[in-house]
Structure formats: structure tokens, C-alpha cells
Design a protein around this motif. Structure first.
Motif, PDB file in Angstrom:
ATOM      1  N   VAL A 434     -78.206 -20.265-135.199  1.00 27.33           N
ATOM      2  CA  VAL A 434     -77.261 -21.308-135.601  1.00 27.33           C
ATOM      3  C   VAL A 434     -77.560 -21.873-136.984  1.00 27.33           C
ATOM      4  CG1 VAL A 434     -76.643 -22.002-133.266  1.00 27.33           C
ATOM      5  CG2 VAL A 434     -78.671 -22.981-134.334  1.00 27.33           C
ATOM      6  N   SER A 435     -78.756 -21.642-137.502  1.00 28.93           N
ATOM      7  CA  SER A 435     -79.103 -22.180-138.817  1.00 28.93           C
ATOM      8  C   SER A 435     -79.233 -21.092-139.874  1.00 28.93           C
ATOM      9  CB  SER A 435     -80.413 -22.964-138.742  1.00 28.93           C
ATOM     10  OG  SER A 435     -81.454 -22.113-138.281  1.00 28.93           O
ATOM     11  N   ALA A 436     -78.852 -19.863-139.510  1.00 30.05           N
ATOM     12  CA  ALA A 436     -79.015 -18.760-140.471  1.00 30.05           C
ATOM     13  C   ALA A 436     -78.040 -18.889-141.625  1.00 30.05           C
ATOM     14  CB  ALA A 436     -78.818 -17.422-139.767  1.00 30.05           C
ATOM     15  N   ASP A 437     -76.781 -19.278-141.302  1.00 35.03           N
ATOM     16  CA  ASP A 437     -75.764 -19.426-142.339  1.00 35.03           C
ATOM     17  C   ASP A 437     -75.727 -20.866-142.828  1.00 35.03           C
ATOM     18  OD1 ASP A 437     -75.000 -16.759-142.017  1.00 35.03           O
ATOM     19  OD2 ASP A 437     -73.643 -17.284-140.368  1.00 35.03           O
ATOM     20  N   ASN A 438     -75.655 -21.015-144.129  1.00 34.88           N
ATOM     21  CA  ASN A 438     -75.555 -22.346-144.725  1.00 34.88           C
ATOM     22  C   ASN A 438     -76.678 -23.268-144.268  1.00 34.88           C
ATOM     23  OD1 ASN A 438     -73.044 -21.642-145.966  1.00 34.88           O
ATOM     24  ND2 ASN A 438     -72.038 -21.998-143.999  1.00 34.88           N
ATOM     25  N   SER A 439     -77.891 -22.702-144.168  1.00 38.70           N
ATOM     26  CA  SER A 439     -79.004 -23.518-143.690  1.00 38.70           C
ATOM     27  C   SER A 439     -79.283 -24.678-144.639  1.00 38.70           C
ATOM     28  CB  SER A 439     -80.267 -22.658-143.517  1.00 38.70           C
ATOM     29  OG  SER A 439     -80.601 -22.015-144.742  1.00 38.70           O
ATOM     30  N   GLY A 440     -79.072 -24.463-145.926  1.00 40.74           N
ATOM     31  CA  GLY A 440     -79.292 -25.548-146.876  1.00 40.74           C
ATOM     32  C   GLY A 440     -78.318 -26.687-146.663  1.00 40.74           C
ATOM     33  N   SER A 441     -77.025 -26.343-146.500  1.00 41.90           N
ATOM     34  CA  SER A 441     -76.031 -27.385-146.266  1.00 41.90           C
ATOM     35  C   SER A 441     -76.252 -28.041-144.914  1.00 41.90           C
ATOM     36  CB  SER A 441     -74.615 -26.789-146.342  1.00 41.90           C
ATOM     37  OG  SER A 441     -74.447 -25.788-145.358  1.00 41.90           O
ATOM     38  N   GLY A 442     -76.761 -27.258-143.956  1.00 36.18           N
ATOM     39  CA  GLY A 442     -77.065 -27.822-142.638  1.00 36.18           C
ATOM     40  C   GLY A 442     -78.146 -28.876-142.732  1.00 36.18           C
ATOM     41  N   ASP A 443     -79.182 -28.603-143.522  1.00 39.10           N
ATOM     42  CA  ASP A 443     -80.255 -29.579-143.710  1.00 39.10           C
ATOM     43  C   ASP A 443     -79.720 -30.841-144.386  1.00 39.10           C
ATOM     44  OD1 ASP A 443     -82.031 -27.835-142.569  1.00 39.10           O
ATOM     45  OD2 ASP A 443     -82.776 -27.047-144.476  1.00 39.10           O
ATOM     46  N   LYS A 444     -78.830 -30.646-145.351  1.00 39.28           N
ATOM     47  CA  LYS A 444     -78.261 -31.797-146.045  1.00 39.28           C
ATOM     48  C   LYS A 444     -77.409 -32.635-145.099  1.00 39.28           C
ATOM     49  CE  LYS A 444     -78.177 -29.480-150.577  1.00 39.28           C
ATOM     50  NZ  LYS A 444     -77.315 -28.886-151.612  1.00 39.28           N
ATOM     51  N   LEU A 445     -76.626 -31.954-144.241  1.00 44.96           N
ATOM     52  CA  LEU A 445     -75.800 -32.669-143.278  1.00 44.96           C
ATOM     53  C   LEU A 445     -76.677 -33.476-142.318  1.00 44.96           C
ATOM     54  CD1 LEU A 445     -73.111 -33.292-141.861  1.00 44.96           C
ATOM     55  CD2 LEU A 445     -73.408 -31.178-140.544  1.00 44.96           C
ATOM     56  N   ALA A 446     -77.732 -32.830-141.815  1.00 50.00           N
ATOM     57  CA  ALA A 446     -78.628 -33.521-140.883  1.00 50.00           C
ATOM     58  C   ALA A 446     -79.246 -34.744-141.547  1.00 50.00           C
ATOM     59  CB  ALA A 446     -79.712 -32.561-140.401  1.00 50.00           C
TER      60      ALA A 446
END
Length: 494
Positions: A434-446
Motif C-alpha cells: 500500500v505504500s509502494a506507490d507515491n510513498s513520499g506523498s503518503g508520508d506527507k499526507l500522514a
């Protein structure tokens, strides 16, 4: 050469009560039937575990190179509850409660079932037939059973004569029950007096005037018995004798026992070579039950909207947790167990992503081929997913050693290591990173959400409830739900 030619797969057969080497009826091909849902309510986690267990079987057989025809039915008529006076089909009950046509109920909950299974990343079966779509086939089977002398008609209903069948065959061989010790469990309407013996079960029921779902037959306007549909659909699409029949442990008796009897009475041969049964789920050490409140639906698990867990868990983490127990073992859902499973899942995903960053050497200090075979050995032992996952954690340990430089690996072995992770994590277990794609944006969202949670907590501490409510409501509008609990505030993405 296909993989199945180099691997010896053994499966626990509920009929023989032993593990047996799997030899398909037709070389290179497998026919598998699994009892699907009765679509009158939202699919519950226990059902999901059963279907995910057989999704694992389906995936592994395909991975080995077998051509698999996987048939899983939809029960949309005839599943009667043995509840005394009313004895209604649960679909009809729900139709009255929700003031819908029965087929609206069927459609509503069929859609829910398919959506939930898609969230779990389960593969669709090859064929998904319905009971209402095979009324003609069911009537034909009843006629054949009557002609063979194993069924009788009374007042427009037709019953299977268990005692007459037991004179020539063995009723109870799957469940291990003796006929003389059995208690009636018929899942029919009332009118026990219509039957010769309490053990007899309905093949066709005459419909009462208020019964909406009904079809014409040689005996009455009525509907088929629950057990009959699976005999009709499994043999129609897989033949009179096929490889694997699966379902939940609760279906072994009477449903699967009756299936065997019907098929043998009609076709004169045992219908299935290997019977497989998945075990039940519990929640916090107790049986799941809506009546006691000790229950959780899949979507409640995914969103965190429940009273049992401290946070939301993604479908792939929930599935990973289920696979950490063998499909024949009872599995207990608990908050601590899911949290631990989530950590383990993330560790494997981190290791898989780290493979692309590893350096190679002229020689390997690790035996990757032997480790890869250990993964196959686990799955070849009755689809032993917990042992497979233990081997994948061993692979994660090797990745860490390679990152630290304490072990070396050649380019060829690194390719094999990467392929093994991919084959078993994604192809066989059906995991989703679930974190493979757009992991950077995912971290920013979190990070952004955590900042908003902090601001909301400060507003609540200052009794500025207008601001705290506004933060919560605006996040909800964007599909981000906050949940306040003893451990603090958590969130889930809807």
C-alpha cells in the motif's frame, strides 16, 4: 516444464482425514468448487476468511502452472433456516424488513460481497453461478434421485430418503457421524410429519401462499432445497467427479454430507476426490455473534469504526494476519495481534523495496535456491501459509544482512531473491504494497493529518470546540475519518 512437475503438493482431505499427495484427475488441470455466500446481509469476516483461504489455494495452483477452473456459487434462493414456526428463507426475511423485492436484496448484498473481496485483492472465480439460474438442473437431479429410489414425494414436497440411501451407501462418511446417532438438521419449513424419518432432508419444497420466490415443478410450485444447488452446479461445470470441494468447517454437516449423498444417489459415484474445510474466526477469544455485540464487519475493520480495535487496518494487513494462521486452525482477531501483524507486514514490504538498492558481488554467501525451495515446501504441505510467512521473514533477515554488508550475493542470486519475494508475497499470498506507490506523498499526507490532529487536540484542550469540530468535519468531507480512543486520536482513509 511446469512447476507442478517439480513440486509434490499434499492436501489434507477431510474425507480420508489424512494428508494426501495431490494428483489431479486430468493432468495439468484442476476443477475446484467452493460454497459461496448466501446474499442476504453484509459478508462477515468469517466468510471472508473462508474465501481468502481458497483464494490462496487458487493462486498457488495457478502459480504451479495448473489450469484451474474455480467455481464458487451464489446462494440466492433455497437456503432455509431451521427456526421452527416460520422457517423462512433469510433472503425473504430481509426483503420484508427492508421492503424490497428479494432480487433487490440479492443484488445489494452480492455487490457488497464482490466489493469486499476486491478490497482484499481476491481473484474472481472462473465461474460464479447462482441457485436461481439453475432451477432446471436441480429439478432434473431430483427426478433422477426419485427414479433411483432414494427420494419420495409428499404433499408437493420431495425428500431424500436417508435410511434407504444408507442401505446401499454410507451416509455420514465425511462428518464421521453414524445415522442412528444423528439428530434432524433439515433447514426446511415445518411439516415434519411429511417426512418418513427426521433425518430426511428436502430436495424440493412446496411453496406456501405467502412465499414469493417459487418455480413450477412436476410436484408443485415451490423451490429447491439448499443442499441441491451445489450438487447441480458443481457437477454441471466440473463433471460428476472433480478434484477439490471447499467450504467452511460449519458446512461439513449437513450441507456437504448431503451433497455427497445426492451425487452418489444420482450419478452412482463419489463426486469429489479432496474435501477441504477452513476453520472459524473468533474475536477476543469468543465466537463472533451479532447478538452479543462481539462482531466486526470487514468495512468496520478497514475504517476503524468499531468498538474492538484501536485503529483501522488495511485489507491487505487483515489478510496477512489471517494467513499467519493455517486455514484449518481457529484464528482469533484481537487488537494486539493485528498490530503485531501490521508491523510484520511492513517489515516484509520494506525488505522487498530494499532489494533494488542492494549491491552485488562475485560470489554469494547465501543459499538462495535452498531458501526458495523452503517456501515451496511450506505451501506444498497443505498450503501452510504461516510457515511460508516465516520463511519470508527469513528472507527479510537475509536482506538486512546484505544491507549491512555481513553477507554477499551475486547478481543472479539477487534476481532469484527478488523473484521469490514477488512470487510468494504478491502472486501467491496476493498482498498489496500500500505504500509502494507515491510513498513520499503518503508520508506527507500522514504528517499533515497528524499536524491537524495536534491542532484539534489543542483546540479541544482550550475548549474551542467549534474549531475542533470544524477540523474533524472538513477532514471527513475529504474522506479522512478521525477516531478518538484511549490511545489518542487515529484516522482512516475512506
Amino acid at each position: 516444464m511446469k512447476l507442478f512437475e517439480t513440486q509434490d503438493l499434499s492436501i489434507y482431505n477431510s474425507l480420508s482425514k489424512n494428508k494426501e499427495k495431490f494428483i489431479p484427475i486430468h493432468e495439468g488441470a484442476v476443477g475446484m468448487y467452493v460454497c459461496g455466500p448466501t446474499v442476504y446481509s453484509n459478508v462477515h469476516l468469517g466468510n471472508c476468511r473462508t474465501f481468502l483461504s481458497f483464494d490462496l489455494v487458487f493462486r498457488y495452483l495457478q502459480h504451479l502452472g495448473f489450469k484451474v477452473r474455480y467455481v464458487r456459487n451464489i446462494t440466492d434462493a433455497g437456503h432455509l433456516e431451521n427456526d421452527g414456526e416460520s422457517g423462512d428463507d433469510p433472503i425473504l426475511k430481509k426483503a420484508r424488513i427492508e421492503q424490497l423485492e428479494p432480487m433487490e436484496v440479492v443484488q445489494k448484498y452480492s455487490v457488497d460481497f464482490h466489493e469486499v473481496m476486491a478490497l482484499f485483492n481476491a481473484k474472481a472465480p472462473s465461474i460464479e453461478p447462482t441457485a436461481t439460474g439453475h432451477i432446471i438442473e436441480q429439478i432434473q437431479i431430483i427426478e433422477q434421485i426419485i427414479e433411483a429410489g432414494y427420494a419420495y414425494e409428499t404433499n408437493g414436497s420431495v425428500y431424500f430418503d436417508v435410511q434407504r440411501f444408507n442401505e446401499d451407501h454410507q451416509y455420514g462418511k465425511l462428518s464421521g457421524r453414524q445415522l442412528e446417532d444423528m439428530i434432524a438438521n433439515t433447514r426446511e419449513l415445518a411439516a415434519q410429519s411429511d417426512k418418513k424419518n427426521p433425518q430426511d432432508f428436502a430436495l424440493w419444497k412446496k411453496a406456501e401462499p405467502q412465499h414469493i420466490m417459487r418455480w413450477p415443478s412436476p410436484w408443485s410450485d415451490g423451490f429447491p432445497g439448499w443442499h441441491l444447488e451445489c450438487t447441480a452446479m458443481s457437477t454441471k461445470y466440473l463433471g460428476n467427479n472433480f478434484d477439490i470441494h471447499g467450504g467452511g468447517m460449519d458446512l461439513k454437516f449437513p450441507h456437504h454430507e448431503c451433497e455427497i449423498a445426492q451425487a452418489e444417489a444420482c450419478n452412482g459415484e463419489s463426486p469429489v476426490n479432496v474435501w477441504m474445510h477452513a476453520n472459524m474466526l473468533t474475536l477476543n477469544g469468543k465466537k463472533m455473534a451479532k447478538s452479543t455485540g462481539n462482531n466486526i464487519l470487514p468495512r468496520e475493520l478497514f475504517t476503524g469504526e468499531n468498538q474492538h480495535l484501536s485503529k483501522a487496518f488495511s485489507p491487505t494487513v487483515a489478510k496477512f494476519f489471517m494467513y499467519q494462521a493455517h486455514y484449518r486452525s481457529i484464528l482469533d482477531f484481537s487488537n494486539d495481534a493485528l498490530l503485531a501483524s501490521e508491523k510484520g507486514f511492513n517489515r516484509l514490504m520494506d525488505s522487498n523495496r530494499a532489494l533494488s538498492e542492494l549491491n552485488t558481488s562475485d560470489q554469494s554467501s547465501l543459499d538462495i535456491s535452498a531458501w526458495r525451495q523452503s517456501c515451496y515446501d511450506a505451501m506444498n504441505d497443505d498450503f501452510n501459509s504461516p510457515i511460508l510467512i516465516a520463511q519470508l521473514f527469513e528472507g527479510a533477515r537475509m536482506v538486512n544482512s546484505l544491507k549491512e554488508g555481513s553477507e554477499t550475493i551475486t547478481k543472479e542470486d539477487l534476481g532469484l531473491l527478488s523473484k521469490t519475494f514477488h512470487d510468494f508475497l504478491f502472486d501467491v499470498l496476493g498482498m498489496v504494497d500500500v505504500s509502494a506507490d507515491n510513498s513520499g506523498s503518503g508520508d506527507k499526507l500522514a504528517g499533515t493529518i497528524e499536524l491537524l490532529i495536534q491542532l484539534r487536540n489543542e483546540a479541544r484542550a482550550n475548549k474551542d470546540f467549534a474549531t475542533s469540530d470544524a477540523i474533524r468535519d472538513q477532514l471527513l468531507e475529504m474522506g479522512i475519518q478521525l477516531k478518538d480512543g484511549k490511545e489518542g486520536t487515529t484516522y482512516s482513509l475512506n
